[in-house]
Design an enzyme around this catalytic site. Structure first.
Site, mmCIF file in Angstrom:
data_model
loop_
_atom_site.group_PDB
_atom_site.id
_atom_site.type_symbol
_atom_site.label_atom_id
_atom_site.label_comp_id
_atom_site.label_asym_id
_atom_site.label_seq_id
_atom_site.Cartn_x
_atom_site.Cartn_y
_atom_site.Cartn_z
ATOM 1 N N ASP A 179 -9.860 -1.212 -25.827
ATOM 2 C CA ASP A 179 -9.863 0.119 -26.420
ATOM 3 C C ASP A 179 -10.659 1.107 -25.587
ATOM 4 O O ASP A 179 -10.308 2.258 -25.466
ATOM 5 C CB ASP A 179 -10.431 0.065 -27.835
ATOM 6 C CG ASP A 179 -9.637 -0.903 -28.688
ATOM 7 O OD1 ASP A 179 -10.216 -1.516 -29.575
ATOM 8 O OD2 ASP A 179 -8.423 -1.034 -28.423
ATOM 9 N N PRO A 221 0.817 -1.221 0.000
ATOM 10 C CA PRO A 221 0.000 0.000 0.000
ATOM 11 C C PRO A 221 0.850 1.270 0.000
ATOM 12 O O PRO A 221 0.339 2.351 -0.280
ATOM 13 C CB PRO A 221 -0.834 -0.113 1.275
ATOM 14 C CG PRO A 221 -0.404 -1.332 1.990
ATOM 15 C CD PRO A 221 0.551 -2.091 1.138
ATOM 16 N N GLU A 241 3.262 -7.225 8.827
ATOM 17 C CA GLU A 241 3.420 -5.770 8.755
ATOM 18 C C GLU A 241 4.287 -5.333 7.574
ATOM 19 O O GLU A 241 4.558 -4.158 7.402
ATOM 20 C CB GLU A 241 4.047 -5.254 10.059
ATOM 21 C CG GLU A 241 3.150 -5.426 11.276
ATOM 22 C CD GLU A 241 1.847 -4.639 11.152
ATOM 23 O OE1 GLU A 241 1.910 -3.407 11.023
ATOM 24 O OE2 GLU A 241 0.776 -5.264 11.165
ATOM 25 N N ARG A 286 -3.632 -9.487 -20.023
ATOM 26 C CA ARG A 286 -4.603 -9.273 -21.114
ATOM 27 C C ARG A 286 -4.078 -8.323 -22.172
ATOM 28 O O ARG A 286 -4.655 -8.200 -23.247
ATOM 29 C CB ARG A 286 -5.963 -8.850 -20.581
ATOM 30 C CG ARG A 286 -5.978 -7.564 -19.812
ATOM 31 C CD ARG A 286 -7.327 -7.329 -19.164
ATOM 32 N NE ARG A 286 -8.389 -7.057 -20.122
ATOM 33 C CZ ARG A 286 -8.460 -5.976 -20.906
ATOM 34 N NH1 ARG A 286 -7.528 -5.049 -20.817
ATOM 35 N NH2 ARG A 286 -9.446 -5.806 -21.751
HETATM 36 CL CL1 6GU Z 1 -0.184 -3.970 -3.026
HETATM 37 N N1 6GU Z 1 -0.827 -4.709 -0.594
HETATM 38 C C1 6GU Z 1 -1.593 -4.677 0.499
HETATM 39 N N2 6GU Z 1 -1.282 -5.453 1.533
HETATM 40 N N3 6GU Z 1 -2.645 -3.901 0.605
HETATM 41 C C2 6GU Z 1 -2.944 -3.145 -0.441
HETATM 42 C C3 6GU Z 1 -2.192 -3.124 -1.607
HETATM 43 C C4 6GU Z 1 -1.113 -3.927 -1.650
HETATM 44 N N4 6GU Z 1 -2.727 -2.247 -2.476
HETATM 45 C C5 6GU Z 1 -3.773 -1.743 -1.852
HETATM 46 N N5 6GU Z 1 -3.912 -2.259 -0.623
#
Ligand code: 6GU
Length: 248
Positions: free
Chosen positions: A183, A103, A130, A168
């Site tokens: 597209d 995140p 974590e 894809r």
């Molecule tokens: Cl890539 N990992 C995690 N644990 N939570 C997320 C994420 C990634 N992207 C949005 N939330």
């Protein structure tokens, strides 16, 4: 294209990618995917891969050693494969992108998917708990990518999302009927509404223009509907489209 997903939950990845369009693409050989279990690389005699974080805040962190050795093993295998078939594929020296799904990354979008689709190999590193010890990330990661502003329990679903969106775009993965869908978002607008048989359902008629056979008129209607829908549901995208299309 070859996806290498490094994870503590390899079954989750292989089960998720083995079905439907991606499963068919793997059978056809358009894409390949492997899930590598980071736990297989720990030197800890109890197979441990995580430990408490230093500093305040409870929580477990994936340790540097198993992650580093796992990434190193995968990169070595890629380099060896490239050295064996030098003409057709990327040079052995070309840096392989190692994506940490987190995140705390840049938010994944269609443009990023297009960039990644040009790579021959893509390594996706999935964190859990974590996260992962910062020191190993500094040494191996080339890209930090998130799938949106919310927190998930691990990187496996985000990695699968990325593999799907990238795959894809790889030639041969979609058949012609399916690739038309590319597209529509590719132009920066949401897709117009679509209809199939029957012509009347719950007293609702299919828009008459779609039955007119007039392709010019239909295309005009589709663009108008795309714009209307984008303006209503995604004013941010609409604004951007206006800025790019009004002064050109
Ligand atoms: Cl890539 N990992 C995690 N644990 N939570 C997320 C994420 C990634 N992207 C949005 N939330």
């Amino acid at each position: 294209m070859f996806f290498h997903v490094l994870t503590l939950f390899p079954e989750m990845i292989m089960e998720g990618l083995g079905t439907s369009i991606l499963g068919r693409a793997m059978q056809k050989g358009c894409i390949q995917a492997e899930a590598i279990n980071i736990r297989d690389y720990t030197t800890n005699k109890h197979q441990k891969v995580d430990d408490y974080t230093y500093g305040p805040g409870a929580g477990m962190l994936m340790q540097a050693q198993p992650v580093y050795d796992c990434v190193h093993a995968v990169l070595t295998r890629i380099a060896e494969r490239r050295a064996r078939s030098p003409e057709t594929e990327s040079p052995a020296e070309k840096r392989v992108r190692v994506v940490y799904v987190t995140p705390q990354g840049a938010v994944f979008d269609q443009k990023m998917a297009q960039e990644f689709a040009k790579e021959e190999d893509l390594v996706l590193l999935c964190g859990h708990y974590e996260g992962i010890d910062e020191r190993v990330l500094e040494e191996v990661v080339t890209d930090y990518v998130s799938i949106g502003d919310y927190v998930l329990t691990g990187g496996e679903l985000p990695a699968m999302v990325m593999v799907d969106a990238i795959s894809r775009l790889v030639p041969g993965v979609l058949n012609n009927d399916e690739s038309a869908v590319t597209d529509s978002f590719g132009n920066g607008l949401l897709e117009h509404p679509q209809y199939s048989r029957p012509q009347v359902w719950h007293d609702k008629e299919v828009p008459p223009v779609l039955l007119s056979g007039n392709h010019k008129l239909i295309e005009k209607w589709q663009l108008e509907e795309s714009l209307k829908r984008t303006k209503e549901r995604r004013p941010d995208l609409y604004q951007k489209w206006r800025e790019e299309n009004d002064h050109s």
